[in-house]
Write a protein that holds these residues in place. Structure first.
Motif, PDB file in Angstrom:
ATOM      1  N   HIS A  91      33.227  29.936   1.153  1.00 37.47           N
ATOM      2  CA  HIS A  91      34.085  30.390   1.970  1.00 37.47           C
ATOM      3  C   HIS A  91      34.954  29.657   2.728  1.00 37.47           C
ATOM      4  O   HIS A  91      34.709  28.653   3.357  1.00 37.47           O
ATOM      5  CB  HIS A  91      33.299  31.216   3.029  1.00 37.47           C
ATOM      6  CG  HIS A  91      33.801  32.096   4.129  1.00 37.47           C
ATOM      7  ND1 HIS A  91      34.068  31.844   5.284  1.00 37.47           N
ATOM      8  CD2 HIS A  91      34.615  33.393   3.943  1.00 37.47           C
ATOM      9  CE1 HIS A  91      34.618  32.634   5.949  1.00 37.47           C
ATOM     10  NE2 HIS A  91      35.124  33.601   5.276  1.00 37.47           N
ATOM     11  N   SER A 121      40.928  33.959   2.973  1.00 38.37           N
ATOM     12  CA  SER A 121      39.849  34.933   2.866  1.00 38.37           C
ATOM     13  C   SER A 121      39.747  36.058   3.588  1.00 38.37           C
ATOM     14  O   SER A 121      40.255  36.400   4.678  1.00 38.37           O
ATOM     15  CB  SER A 121      38.517  34.187   3.068  1.00 38.37           C
ATOM     16  OG  SER A 121      38.207  33.991   4.527  1.00 38.37           O
ATOM     17  N   TYR A 161      28.301  31.541  -0.257  1.00 42.93           N
ATOM     18  CA  TYR A 161      29.148  31.575   0.799  1.00 42.93           C
ATOM     19  C   TYR A 161      29.578  30.015   1.118  1.00 42.93           C
ATOM     20  O   TYR A 161      30.493  29.942   1.998  1.00 42.93           O
ATOM     21  CB  TYR A 161      28.200  31.975   2.047  1.00 42.93           C
ATOM     22  CG  TYR A 161      27.160  30.562   2.354  1.00 42.93           C
ATOM     23  CD1 TYR A 161      27.325  29.574   3.229  1.00 42.93           C
ATOM     24  CD2 TYR A 161      25.951  30.708   1.594  1.00 42.93           C
ATOM     25  CE1 TYR A 161      26.448  28.518   3.346  1.00 42.93           C
ATOM     26  CE2 TYR A 161      24.687  29.814   1.890  1.00 42.93           C
ATOM     27  CZ  TYR A 161      25.076  28.731   2.698  1.00 42.93           C
ATOM     28  OH  TYR A 161      24.003  27.812   2.973  1.00 42.93           O
ATOM     29  N   ILE A 173      37.979  35.533  -1.652  1.00 44.61           N
ATOM     30  CA  ILE A 173      38.331  34.293  -1.505  1.00 44.61           C
ATOM     31  C   ILE A 173      39.663  34.028  -2.338  1.00 44.61           C
ATOM     32  O   ILE A 173      39.679  34.233  -3.686  1.00 44.61           O
ATOM     33  CB  ILE A 173      37.337  33.089  -1.768  1.00 44.61           C
ATOM     34  CG1 ILE A 173      36.034  33.545  -0.853  1.00 44.61           C
ATOM     35  CG2 ILE A 173      38.044  31.679  -1.644  1.00 44.61           C
ATOM     36  CD1 ILE A 173      34.849  32.653  -1.525  1.00 44.61           C
ATOM     37  N   GLY A 231      30.881  32.071   6.845  1.00 49.38           N
ATOM     38  CA  GLY A 231      30.091  32.686   5.589  1.00 49.38           C
ATOM     39  C   GLY A 231      28.695  32.789   5.418  1.00 49.38           C
ATOM     40  O   GLY A 231      28.110  33.610   4.785  1.00 49.38           O
ATOM     41  N   PHE A 270      30.509  37.597  -2.300  1.00 47.11           N
ATOM     42  CA  PHE A 270      31.567  36.793  -2.463  1.00 47.11           C
ATOM     43  C   PHE A 270      32.189  36.387  -3.592  1.00 47.11           C
ATOM     44  O   PHE A 270      31.693  36.452  -4.650  1.00 47.11           O
ATOM     45  CB  PHE A 270      30.917  35.188  -2.071  1.00 47.11           C
ATOM     46  CG  PHE A 270      30.554  35.153  -0.632  1.00 47.11           C
ATOM     47  CD1 PHE A 270      31.497  34.717   0.457  1.00 47.11           C
ATOM     48  CD2 PHE A 270      29.311  35.413  -0.298  1.00 47.11           C
ATOM     49  CE1 PHE A 270      30.929  34.641   1.828  1.00 47.11           C
ATOM     50  CE2 PHE A 270      28.730  35.366   0.924  1.00 47.11           C
ATOM     51  CZ  PHE A 270      29.511  35.069   1.971  1.00 47.11           C
TER      52      PHE A 270
END
Length: 522
Positions: free
Chosen positions: A195, A200, A192, A155, A226, A236
């Protein structure tokens, strides 16, 4: 045009991402990616190709500015392709430096992202909004993580500006989340939620394993994706060196309440971990919270197990019954004595039950459902068994809870609650191995009796104890509501008496004492 990262004077030409990796792939526990050691920018030689996918509807000038910043990246130009997914722009977009693909199946951001994904050829898919200006090392910062593990979702550090070149700020939600979770290292199963499609990146094969983008979502498609990437085993990773400017405020910044009102109506059906969106006790949902696998034996025994599951909590539980369903035919047969009579009766019993499906074999994964319970033949859970097991697993983010039910000549008979994300990550590393799941997520053995499992013959009727106690709970809640109303009435009376001149202190004291008593009782 672009300066390859490996041409930096401090780089070792023999130090490639492939040869620098240890033979043993790093095993990230939960989302604590701190064990990974990405190379410093400009000191390594990339190998993976990347497709930068930009969904767009109009905004030709913004796109040209975004693509221009992509042309100035330190990541090798020969490893980069830019794909613009044109979502019905009129006139059609024509962006120098990018391959434009037209969205022909559906419309909106989900359809555009999926169209771009299907057209992408890179090892990694990098999502980007159309109104971004990237720092020169943006792509390189993303890509170094993908050379370390194949299940990273990176990210970028997106700052919102009114005009290019300003200092910019992170969204408040992003800033608070990163600060409270040690840059997502302590975010656990909820990582997530950060996200975003603005910036990303993810390996193309992981994205494919998760099912791609939901083309039917015009908003919230990045959050929903995500969530499914998490169920596919993703880690992540926010990278503060993947800097970018988002020119103009996001839709959430401009219309937060409207966005939430819209998105939550979709996400409640698709993301079962958002428990607060599923407050209704009897709703059916598209994605269950727990899937229970029950092997078909006799009609009575299987029915007892399945009905016990459906009558319990959580309500958003689904069942897969495994058996020889493909052997059933529609030809003439002896209705009372056919060899597969029990299987046929089960298919008729649950044919129109939306929470039950039939399968020949046990599923390898319950994705996108976050939990899978494998229940041995002949056993039934109690009314609150599944809820208690899930709470136990979530307390320490356990990947596996084994429940000892009985001893048999072949060993311990056990039920298994498996966390989908844990087994998916283990499968990407070395197969769905219990020891590997334990290393990355943890596991635990518990007693079946302690958690309410019983032989099917001893199971309570679905209309029995559980239903009665739910009714009792409703009565208690009504009583509490009545007591609270009485406390409010008496509180108002005290205030009235206090305001009146010459109120007798004894009467006021008596009322005050009574209120305190009622509050303590309620």
């Amino acid at each position: 045009m672009n300066k390859p990262a490996g041409t930096n004077k401090t780089a070792d030409a023999s130090h490639t991402a492939g040869t620098s990796r240890a033979a043993r792939v790093p095993r990230v526990r939960h989302n604590d990616y701190g064990i990974l050691e990405p190379p410093a920018l400009g000191t390594w030689r990339p190998e993976l190709t990347v497709s930068v996918v930009i969904p767009a509807h109009g905004r030709q000038e913004d796109l040209e500015r975004t693509v221009a910043s992509l042309a100035a990246q330190t990541y090798p130009a020969e490893l980069v392709e830019v794909v613009v997914a044109d979502d019905g722009s009129e006139p059609p977009l024509d962006v120098p430096g990018a391959r434009v693909v037209r969205v022909t199946d559906g419309w909106g951001r989900g359809a555009a992202r999926e169209t771009g994904r299907l057209a992408a050829t890179g090892d990694v898919v990098h999502w980007l909004d159309a109104d971004m200006v990237l720092a020169p090392a943006h792509l390189e910062a993303h890509m170094r993580w993908h050379h370390l593990i194949d299940h990273a979702v990176v990210i970028g550090d997106t700052r919102f500006v009114d005009a290019p070149g300003e200092e910019g700020v992170q969204s408040e939600y992003t800033r608070e989340t990163l600060e409270s979770t040690r840059m997502l290292k302590d975010a656990g199963a909820g990582a997530y939620l950060l996200h975003t499609g603005a910036s990303s990146s993810v390996r193309a094969d992981l994205l494919r394993a998760a099912g791609g983008v939901d083309a039917g979502l015009n908003m919230a498609e990045d959050t929903e994706l995500g969530y499914r990437l998490a169920q596919a085993g993703a880690v992540f990773i926010p990278d503060p060196e993947a800097r970018a400017e988002h020119v103009g405020p996001s839709t959430v910044m401009r219309r937060e309440k409207d966005v939430h009102r819209h998105n939550w109506s979709y996400l409640g059906d698709l993301v079962p971990e958002l428990r607060w969106l599923r407050a209704h006790p009897h709703r059916h949902w598209r994605v269950p919270y727990v899937r229970v696998v029950v092997p078909a034996t006799t009609y009575e025994e299987t029915r007892g197990a399945v009905d016990a599951v459906l009558a319990g909590t959580p309500a958003d539980t689904a069942v897969t019954i495994t058996g020889p369903w493909g052997e059933l035919t529609d030809g003439r047969r002896d209705c009372l004595d056919e060899p597969l009579l029990d299987a046929r009766l089960l298919t008729h019993l649950y044919r129109y039950e939306p929470r039950v499906r039939f399968a020949e074999d046990e599923p390898l994964s319950a994705a996108p459902t976050p939990f899978l319970l494998r229940l041995p033949a002949g056993w039934a859970p109690g009314a609150d068994t599944l809820s208690r097991l899930v709470r136990l697993a979530d307390a320490d983010l356990l990947g596996l809870v084994c429940v000892a039910l009985a001893e048999s000549p072949r060993g311990v008979v056990a039920a298994r609650l498996e966390r989908t994300a844990a087994f998916a990550r283990a499968a990407r590393l070395n197969g769905a191995d219990d020891d590997l799941v334990d290393e990355m997520f943890g596991s635990l053995w518990v007693s079946g009796a302690e958690y309410g499992f019983v032989p099917v013959a001893e199971a309570e009727s679905p209309a029995g104890d559980a239903a009665r106690w739910r009714a009792v709970a409703a009565e208690r809640l009504a009583a509490v509501k009545s007591l609270k109303a009485e406390v409010e009435r008496l509180s108002a009376e005290v205030e009235r008496l206090s305001a009146e001149a010459g109120a007798e202190s004894g009467e006021q004291g008596r009322l005050t004492s009574l209120i305190r008593h009622l509050r303590s009782a309620g």
